[in-house]
Scaffold this motif. Structure first.
Motif, PDB file in Angstrom:
ATOM      1  N   PRO A  15       1.084  -1.178  -0.078  1.00 20.68           N
ATOM      2  CA  PRO A  15      -0.102   0.002  -0.099  1.00 20.68           C
ATOM      3  C   PRO A  15       0.751   1.213  -0.017  1.00 20.68           C
ATOM      4  O   PRO A  15       2.041   1.181   0.603  1.00 20.68           O
ATOM      5  N   GLU A  16       0.343   2.398  -0.931  1.00 22.25           N
ATOM      6  CA  GLU A  16       1.117   3.512  -0.699  1.00 22.25           C
ATOM      7  C   GLU A  16       0.469   4.888  -0.349  1.00 22.25           C
ATOM      8  O   GLU A  16      -0.980   5.005  -0.731  1.00 22.25           O
ATOM      9  N   LEU A  17       0.845   5.329   0.772  1.00 20.47           N
ATOM     10  CA  LEU A  17       0.251   6.311   1.532  1.00 20.47           C
ATOM     11  C   LEU A  17       0.287   7.695   0.617  1.00 20.47           C
ATOM     12  O   LEU A  17       1.162   8.029   0.234  1.00 20.47           O
ATOM     13  N   ILE A  27      -5.152   5.787   1.839  1.00 27.21           N
ATOM     14  CA  ILE A  27      -4.372   4.757   1.238  1.00 27.21           C
ATOM     15  C   ILE A  27      -5.364   3.705   0.779  1.00 27.21           C
ATOM     16  O   ILE A  27      -6.431   3.737   1.174  1.00 27.21           O
ATOM     17  N   ALA A  58      -5.219   4.956   7.820  1.00 29.81           N
ATOM     18  CA  ALA A  58      -4.310   5.055   6.607  1.00 29.81           C
ATOM     19  C   ALA A  58      -2.864   5.087   6.925  1.00 29.81           C
ATOM     20  O   ALA A  58      -2.134   4.215   6.473  1.00 29.81           O
ATOM     21  N   SER A  62       0.122   1.983   6.321  1.00 30.16           N
ATOM     22  CA  SER A  62       1.371   2.327   5.513  1.00 30.16           C
ATOM     23  C   SER A  62       2.376   2.024   6.506  1.00 30.16           C
ATOM     24  O   SER A  62       3.530   1.492   5.990  1.00 30.16           O
TER      25      SER A  62
END
Length: 147
Positions: A15-17, A27, A58, A62
């Motif tokens: 996952p990319e914040l 996210i 989120a 992350s």
């Protein structure tokens, strides 16, 4: 009305914040959940469920979750309609995560927590004071039990 979802599965990608223009953390991630039913002679099927989390949730995801991590998600289903670049009408269904939890051991997830930077101190636990409690001694033996 009830709109509650509980999922447990593995993340399909890291996952990319990101953050909105107003600075709110967001996210997006996907959870692979095995189906309960498996036909004989076939591989087990899975569903790939899109999820989104906001703010502290989120940031938590992350910080602690990576591709392949087992995760439990509690949230609600949200749908939205949009028109894609080609002018086709589309419908998006995703789970808005309210709470997420670890599922499985550190070794299973492959996450190295020792080398991570923590913004909050981990809670410490100590033995409780048992002075308010006393042992109950049962005078009956196990042979006297009615079952």
């Amino acid at each position: 009305m009830i709109n509650t979802v509980a999922l447990m599965g593995r993340l399909t990608y890291d996952p990319e914040l990101k953050s909105t223009p107003s600075g709110v953390s967001v996210i997006r991630f996907q959870v692979a959940c095995d189906r309960n039913y498996q036909r004989s002679g076939e591989d087990r099927q899975a569903d790939f469920i899109d999820c989104v989390a906001w703010r502290q949730t989120a940031e938590f995801i992350s910080r602690y979750f990576r591709k392949g991590s087992m995760i439990a998600v509690e949230g609600s289903i949200q749908t939205s309609n949009y028109t894609d670049r080609d002018g086709n009408k589309r419908k998006q269904v995703e789970v808005v995560a309210n709470n997420v939890s670890f599922c499985g051991s550190k070794a299973e997830s492959g996450t190295d927590f020792q080398n991570r930077e923590f913004t909050q101190a981990a809670p410490s636990y100590s033995n409780a004071d048992n002075s308010d409690f006393e042992e109950i001694v049962d005078s009956e033996s196990e042979d006297d039990l009615p079952f």
